[in-house]
Every structure is written in C-alpha cells, then in structure tokens.
Design an enzyme around this catalytic site. Structure first.
Site, PDB file in Angstrom:
ATOM      1  N   SER A  14     -47.667 -73.705 -67.434  1.00 46.13           N
ATOM      2  CA  SER A  14     -48.933 -74.447 -67.351  1.00 46.13           C
ATOM      3  C   SER A  14     -48.910 -75.483 -66.222  1.00 46.13           C
ATOM      4  O   SER A  14     -49.859 -75.569 -65.432  1.00 46.13           O
ATOM      5  CB  SER A  14     -49.200 -75.161 -68.674  1.00 46.13           C
ATOM      6  N   CYS A  42     -46.360 -71.851 -73.138  1.00 49.97           N
ATOM      7  CA  CYS A  42     -47.660 -71.938 -73.827  1.00 49.97           C
ATOM      8  C   CYS A  42     -48.286 -70.560 -74.007  1.00 49.97           C
ATOM      9  O   CYS A  42     -48.696 -70.199 -75.107  1.00 49.97           O
ATOM     10  CB  CYS A  42     -48.582 -72.861 -73.046  1.00 49.97           C
ATOM     11  N   CYS A  47     -48.292 -72.010 -77.620  1.00 47.11           N
ATOM     12  CA  CYS A  47     -49.665 -72.321 -78.103  1.00 47.11           C
ATOM     13  C   CYS A  47     -50.510 -71.080 -78.363  1.00 47.11           C
ATOM     14  O   CYS A  47     -51.131 -70.972 -79.423  1.00 47.11           O
ATOM     15  CB  CYS A  47     -50.402 -73.179 -77.076  1.00 47.11           C
ATOM     16  N   LYS A  50     -49.114 -68.474 -81.003  1.00 49.64           N
ATOM     17  CA  LYS A  50     -49.056 -69.255 -82.252  1.00 49.64           C
ATOM     18  C   LYS A  50     -50.451 -69.416 -82.854  1.00 49.64           C
ATOM     19  O   LYS A  50     -50.660 -69.138 -84.031  1.00 49.64           O
ATOM     20  CB  LYS A  50     -48.411 -70.615 -81.934  1.00 49.64           C
ATOM     21  N   TYR A 183     -43.297 -80.244 -85.145  1.00 48.22           N
ATOM     22  CA  TYR A 183     -44.477 -79.422 -84.878  1.00 48.22           C
ATOM     23  C   TYR A 183     -44.199 -77.953 -85.199  1.00 48.22           C
ATOM     24  O   TYR A 183     -44.938 -77.313 -85.934  1.00 48.22           O
ATOM     25  CB  TYR A 183     -44.809 -79.452 -83.381  1.00 48.22           C
ATOM     26  N   GLU A 187     -45.721 -75.796 -88.288  1.00 45.41           N
ATOM     27  CA  GLU A 187     -46.739 -74.787 -87.969  1.00 45.41           C
ATOM     28  C   GLU A 187     -46.299 -73.408 -88.453  1.00 45.41           C
ATOM     29  O   GLU A 187     -47.069 -72.673 -89.080  1.00 45.41           O
ATOM     30  CB  GLU A 187     -47.014 -74.782 -86.463  1.00 45.41           C
ATOM     31  N   GLY A 272     -36.186 -78.864 -82.266  1.00 43.97           N
ATOM     32  CA  GLY A 272     -36.436 -79.515 -80.981  1.00 43.97           C
ATOM     33  C   GLY A 272     -36.215 -78.581 -79.802  1.00 43.97           C
ATOM     34  O   GLY A 272     -35.791 -77.428 -79.970  1.00 43.97           O
ATOM     35  N   HIS A 446     -75.314 -84.270 -90.154  1.00 38.96           N
ATOM     36  CA  HIS A 446     -75.241 -84.031 -91.583  1.00 38.96           C
ATOM     37  C   HIS A 446     -75.627 -82.590 -91.922  1.00 38.96           C
ATOM     38  O   HIS A 446     -76.577 -82.074 -91.338  1.00 38.96           O
ATOM     39  CB  HIS A 446     -76.194 -84.996 -92.290  1.00 38.96           C
ATOM     40  N   GLU A 451     -68.899 -86.465 -89.834  1.00 39.37           N
ATOM     41  CA  GLU A 451     -69.773 -87.645 -89.917  1.00 39.37           C
ATOM     42  C   GLU A 451     -69.092 -88.806 -90.631  1.00 39.37           C
ATOM     43  O   GLU A 451     -69.475 -89.962 -90.471  1.00 39.37           O
ATOM     44  CB  GLU A 451     -71.110 -87.302 -90.587  1.00 39.37           C
TER      45      GLU A 451
HETATM   46  P1  NDP Z   1     -39.798 -81.726 -82.818  1.00 42.55           P
HETATM   47  O1  NDP Z   1     -39.062 -82.692 -81.984  1.00 42.55           O
HETATM   48  O2  NDP Z   1     -41.256 -81.890 -83.027  1.00 42.55           O
HETATM   49  O3  NDP Z   1     -39.142 -81.692 -84.271  1.00 42.55           O
HETATM   50  C1  NDP Z   1     -37.779 -81.411 -84.461  1.00 42.55           C
HETATM   51  C2  NDP Z   1     -37.463 -81.391 -85.934  1.00 42.55           C
HETATM   52  O4  NDP Z   1     -36.127 -80.963 -86.119  1.00 42.55           O
HETATM   53  C3  NDP Z   1     -37.572 -82.757 -86.604  1.00 42.55           C
HETATM   54  O5  NDP Z   1     -38.034 -82.591 -87.906  1.00 42.55           O
HETATM   55  C4  NDP Z   1     -36.124 -83.249 -86.589  1.00 42.55           C
HETATM   56  O6  NDP Z   1     -35.824 -84.142 -87.621  1.00 42.55           O
HETATM   57  C5  NDP Z   1     -35.372 -81.958 -86.827  1.00 42.55           C
HETATM   58  N1  NDP Z   1     -34.009 -81.964 -86.298  1.00 42.55           N
HETATM   59  C6  NDP Z   1     -33.601 -82.289 -85.054  1.00 42.55           C
HETATM   60  N2  NDP Z   1     -32.267 -82.115 -84.938  1.00 42.55           N
HETATM   61  C7  NDP Z   1     -31.824 -81.674 -86.135  1.00 42.55           C
HETATM   62  C8  NDP Z   1     -30.556 -81.325 -86.655  1.00 42.55           C
HETATM   63  N3  NDP Z   1     -29.453 -81.374 -85.901  1.00 42.55           N
HETATM   64  N4  NDP Z   1     -30.494 -80.926 -87.942  1.00 42.55           N
HETATM   65  C9  NDP Z   1     -31.601 -80.870 -88.709  1.00 42.55           C
HETATM   66  N5  NDP Z   1     -32.826 -81.176 -88.272  1.00 42.55           N
HETATM   67  C10 NDP Z   1     -32.936 -81.568 -87.007  1.00 42.55           C
HETATM   68  O7  NDP Z   1     -39.432 -80.310 -82.209  1.00 42.55           O
HETATM   69  P2  NDP Z   1     -40.104 -78.891 -82.346  1.00 42.55           P
HETATM   70  O8  NDP Z   1     -39.007 -77.929 -82.038  1.00 42.55           O
HETATM   71  O9  NDP Z   1     -40.836 -78.747 -83.632  1.00 42.55           O
HETATM   72  O10 NDP Z   1     -41.181 -78.890 -81.170  1.00 42.55           O
HETATM   73  C11 NDP Z   1     -40.795 -79.199 -79.838  1.00 42.55           C
HETATM   74  C12 NDP Z   1     -41.936 -79.805 -79.066  1.00 42.55           C
HETATM   75  O11 NDP Z   1     -42.875 -78.802 -78.755  1.00 42.55           O
HETATM   76  C13 NDP Z   1     -42.744 -80.857 -79.797  1.00 42.55           C
HETATM   77  O12 NDP Z   1     -42.167 -82.127 -79.724  1.00 42.55           O
HETATM   78  C14 NDP Z   1     -44.065 -80.794 -79.117  1.00 42.55           C
HETATM   79  O13 NDP Z   1     -44.021 -81.643 -78.002  1.00 42.55           O
HETATM   80  C15 NDP Z   1     -44.172 -79.363 -78.667  1.00 42.55           C
HETATM   81  N6  NDP Z   1     -45.086 -78.598 -79.528  1.00 42.55           N
HETATM   82  C16 NDP Z   1     -46.406 -78.968 -79.642  1.00 42.55           C
HETATM   83  C17 NDP Z   1     -47.259 -78.271 -80.454  1.00 42.55           C
HETATM   84  C18 NDP Z   1     -48.689 -78.696 -80.586  1.00 42.55           C
HETATM   85  O14 NDP Z   1     -49.168 -79.459 -79.767  1.00 42.55           O
HETATM   86  N7  NDP Z   1     -49.413 -78.246 -81.612  1.00 42.55           N
HETATM   87  C19 NDP Z   1     -46.820 -77.100 -81.206  1.00 42.55           C
HETATM   88  C20 NDP Z   1     -45.431 -76.804 -81.024  1.00 42.55           C
HETATM   89  C21 NDP Z   1     -44.627 -77.524 -80.213  1.00 42.55           C
HETATM   90  P3  NDP Z   1     -36.072 -85.714 -87.481  1.00 42.55           P
HETATM   91  O15 NDP Z   1     -37.538 -85.928 -87.598  1.00 42.55           O
HETATM   92  O16 NDP Z   1     -35.297 -86.282 -88.605  1.00 42.55           O
HETATM   93  O17 NDP Z   1     -35.544 -86.097 -86.135  1.00 42.55           O
END
Ligand code: NDP
Length: 457
Positions: A14, A42, A47, A50, A183, A187, A272, A446, A451
């Site tokens: 993107s 994406c 995106c 998904k 996220y 999702e 992540g 409405h 609203e």
């Molecule tokens: P996120 O950073 O959103 O979430 C990671 C999750 O994994 C958190 O719940 C985190 O826990 C957990 N985690 C991290 N490390 C460990 C570990 N070692 N053991 C267990 N749990 C762990 O990452 P995602 O992979 O879900 O998404 C990546 C990015 O992609 C997002 O940050 C976003 O920017 C983008 N994205 C956006 C979307 C949208 O706009 N709709 C859709 C999909 C992705 P904790 O919270 O405790 O750190």
C-alpha cells in the site's frame, strides 16, 4: 539523467504503490521492485481477504435473525473451498488492477527482491531465486517493505500457522486455538467462530485488545464470549505437541496450573508483527534501524539523505491508510513541491470482530491522564432496533470522551454493527476539533444507531 530512476521503491504494498504513483504524477521517473504479488499484506494477506471472510462469517447470524422478520428457516452449509477460492479470485483481480494502475502511471515494475548495493544502487534478483539480476540506480530510494507475523518462541511452534496461511487452508478447521488477543487474533476468532469453527482464544492478559478503551475491551470480549468463543486469559503458553488427536496446546495459568487445549491440527499465532527488513543490504547504507524498524524523521527520511521509508517497516502506526498517507506526504514534499508531514493525531481504526469495534481519539484513560478531572464521559448502551424482531439481546455501546474545560470531543468509541462506517464520519468531526455542543447541534438521522452520537446526555 545521472540515474536510471528519480525514485526507486522497494516493496509494492500500500505505501510503496501510493508513493510511486503520486511521484510519477509529478513527472518523476519511477521504478518499483516486488518479489511477491502486487498489493502487499493488505491486498494479499490482510485487510482485503480478511474483510471478505468477515462478510462470509455473518451469514449464519443473518439466516437466524431473518426468522424474526417472517422468513422461514434456512438450511445452509459452508463450502470452505468455494469461499477460499472466491476470496483468492478477488485478490487476483486486485493484483491485476494494481498492475494496470502502475502501468497507467508509467511506473516500471521489476519482479524480484530488491537489495541495497550502495545508497543509490539496488540489485533486483528475480523472484525465482536469483537466476537473473538487474542492477538499477536511483536518485531517491524508498523502503516500503512492510512487516511479517512473528511467532512466540515455544516448543512446537512450527506446528502453528499465522494469518498469512489462513487464506490458503484447504479444509475448514473444526477446532482452532488462537494465540494472541490483538487485532488479528480477535478478528480471526470472530471470523472462524462465525463460519462454524470451535474457537479457543488464549491471551496472556486479562482482556483482549490492550490499548483500546476499557469499556470497549470489556464489551467486545463479553460479546465474543456470548457468540460462543472461549477466551482463556492470564495464560502463559508452554508448548504445542502434535498428537494423533490433533495439536495439544499446553498453557499455564497464574497458579502454575497447566491446562491442555486440543485443536484440530491448526493453531493460529497472532502475537504481533515485525518489520520485514532483514536481507535488505541496509549495512551498505547509513540507514539505521531499531529491532528491524527503520528509523525515520517526520518527513520519513532515514539517516541516509536520499533514502526514505514508510509503512509497517518503520513500525510507527501499522495501518494501511497510514502507510498510504505517509507515502503521499513524502511524494508531495519531494516531487510535488508541497512540503507536508503526515498527522498522526486522531487516526480512526476498527477491529472487525463480531460485533465490530471502532475508535478515534483518546481513550478515557489517556484523556484522564492528560486532562484529569476535566474529562467528562458520555455513554450509551442499547439494543439496536434491528435486534428487536430478531429476538436477540445484542447490544451497541457508544462512548464520547469530552474535555469539559473546552467542551472538545477528545475521543469517540463504539462497539456494534457498522461501527467502522459510523466512526469514519465521526472522525472527521473529532479531527476538526468539534465540541460536544457541535455534536448536539447536529440533527440525527432517524431511526439509526448513529444518531445516538448526537443525542447523548
Ligand atoms: P497486536 O500487536 O495487535 O496484538 C498482539 C497480541 O499478541 C496481543 O494480545 C499481545 O498481548 C499478544 N502477545 C504478544 N507477544 C506474546 C507472547 N510472547 N505470548 C503470548 N501473547 C503474546 O498484533 P496482531 O498480530 O494482532 O496485529 C499486528 C498489527 O496489524 C496490529 O497492531 C495492527 O496495526 C495491524 N492490523 C490492523 C487491523 C485493522 O486495522 N483492522 C487488522 C489486523 C492487523 P499483550 O496485549 O499482552 O501484549
């Protein structure tokens, strides 16, 4: 011309495509290297596919709800292969559109892996493993290589798939364990649950979606549970074993008690993502990075004066529209003579869970930290009209965070149907600095859920 290109972009996702096209519109000679399909995460693994699967996952609820409106019951089963094929066909169609858009913009696409030879020279290896190579030079170079999913370092993690793989599963998993409450984890928990897979989501904290407003986190988590997702929280992941029954995922709770969850030969790691900057030859330039994330200033300039970086590889805010905006601001500044920077304030975002959540601006906690007792909260939780005849107790939650000293709306948050569509509109008002009085002076449409945002007391 001293170089082959005015701008050469590494990565046709993107951010890279947006920058390349905008720069070309200004008359720059632009090339772009991509070793995979055009469109990046994406379009190919994020995106777009998904969201199509989100749509697919909503039909069973719709069939059920329609009965409250007088429709007879619907017997329908999911043909997983047909759905996956349809989703991938759409992705292929979009790949073709991107190629056309780049051709129309006169951006030359080089299929292959781009690597720095020096600060003005890129070697592009062809996608089939370096059989043919082309070396190009450019006055300016943009790194837009995106990111990739990471997997936690635990025993047996090689058995876990990531979000990259989910769009190519040959068979629908009957049972899945999803690791992570961000996220992607949330999702896919909702998507697969809606499609009929038995979902267990394992999170290490007490709630999903850290960083979102607390009320929103509680509301979505409870709704996901109400929809049949099992959320196991405060858990540390120990190991994944492949057994004849399927994958055995061993987790440890706070009291050192271990539990085993069995999944249907699939478990999704969604813990992540990290920048995709390995093997780029960055050592041949002055570009600096921290843990792989390219260091840039507000103009997306790296430490090498002619090299820039945008999007997930800079690990600022990892969202498609942010990468696009960073890229266009860069092209406007460097090739369009209109110096501008991307504004990171009040970026709206949505999580396509069921129900959907969307947000813009400060959470209540962030606002309280900044404005203390001046923060006033307006909240509305109700059953939308749609669910009355459907006979379901689905709730919508809306919340406004306001600075009572200035009356400015600092944040707007929502969980419920069409939250993303609604918050996109509200985000314009928040970005413009609208006050609560401005919201109140706006006439509602409405009957809608939206609203409520202009009638909250
Ligand atoms: P996120 O950073 O959103 O979430 C990671 C999750 O994994 C958190 O719940 C985190 O826990 C957990 N985690 C991290 N490390 C460990 C570990 N070692 N053991 C267990 N749990 C762990 O990452 P995602 O992979 O879900 O998404 C990546 C990015 O992609 C997002 O940050 C976003 O920017 C983008 N994205 C956006 C979307 C949208 O706009 N709709 C859709 C999909 C992705 P904790 O919270 O405790 O750190």
């Amino acid at each position: 011309m001293k170089h082959d290109f005015d701008l050469f972009v590494i990565g046709a996702g993107s951010g890279g495509i947006a920058t390349a096209r905008r720069a070309a519109q200004y008359g720059a000679k632009v090339g772009i290297a991509e070793f995979d399909r055009l469109g990046g995460t994406c379009v190919n693994r994020g995106c777009v596919p998904k969201k199509l699967m989100v749509y697919a996952s909503h039909f069973p609820d719709l069939f059920e709800e329609s009965q409250g409106y007088g429709w007879s019951s619907v017997e329908s089963t999911l043909d997983w292969k047909k759905m996956i094929t349809a989703v991938n066909n759409e992705v292929n169609r979009l790949n073709g559109i991107y190629q056309k858009m780049l051709d129309n913009s006169k951006v030359e696409v080089l299929q292959g892996y781009g690597k720095f030879v020096d600060s003005h020279t890129i070697m592009v290896d062809d996608a089939s493993g370096g059989q043919s190579q082309r070396q190009v030079t450019a006055d300016k170079i943009l790194i837009a290589v995106g990111g990739k999913p990471v997997k936690p370092h635990i025993l047996g993690i090689e058995h876990a798939i990531t979000s990259d793989d989910i769009f190519h599963l040959k068979k629908q998993p009957k049972r899945i364990v999803i690791l992570g409450g961000g996220y992607i984890g949330c999702e896919f928990a909702s998507i697969l649950n809606g499609l009929g897979t038995e979902v267990t989501q394992v999170i290490r904290g007490d709630k999903i979606l850290r960083g979102f407003d607390e009320d929103i986190r509680i509301e979505i988590q409870q709704s996901m549970i109400n929809h049949g997702i099992r959320i196991v929280n405060n858990i540390e992941l120990i190991a994944i074993d492949k057994t004849s029954e399927g994958l055995k995922i061993t987790v440890k709770g706070s009291g050192d008690t271990e539990e085993t969850v069995v999944a249907d030969a699939v478990s999704l790691a969604a813990v992540g993502r990290k920048p995709n900057t390995q093997n780029l030859g960055l050592e041949n330039t002055k570009v600096q990075h921290r843990d792989g994330a390219i260091l840039v200033d507000e103009y997306s300039r790296t430490h090498e004066e002619n090299i820039y970086a945008v999007g997930d590889c800079t690990d600022r805010i990892n969202l498609t529209p942010v990468a696009i905006n960073e890229g266009r601001a860069l092209a406007d500044t460097v090739f369009g003579g209109k110096s501008r920077i991307m504004s990171y304030a009040n970026i709206p975002t949505a999580v396509f869970t069921t129900p959907e959540a969307a947000t813009v601006g400060l959470t209540e906690a962030e606002a309280r930290e900044k404005y203390g007792d001046a923060v006033k909260i307006y909240r509305s939780r109700f059953r939308p009209m749609y669910y009355t005849l459907a006979g379901k107790d689905e709730k919508t939650l809306m919340k406004l965070v306001v600075d009572s000293n200035t009356d400015k709306v600092l944040g707007a948050h929502m969980v419920g149907n069409s939250a993303a569509e609604i918050i996109q509109g509200v985000a314009i008002a928040v970005k413009m600095g609208a006050t609560k009085a401005d919201f109140d002076a706006t006439v509602g449409i409405h009957p809608t859920s939206a609203e409520e945002f202009v009638t909250m007391r």
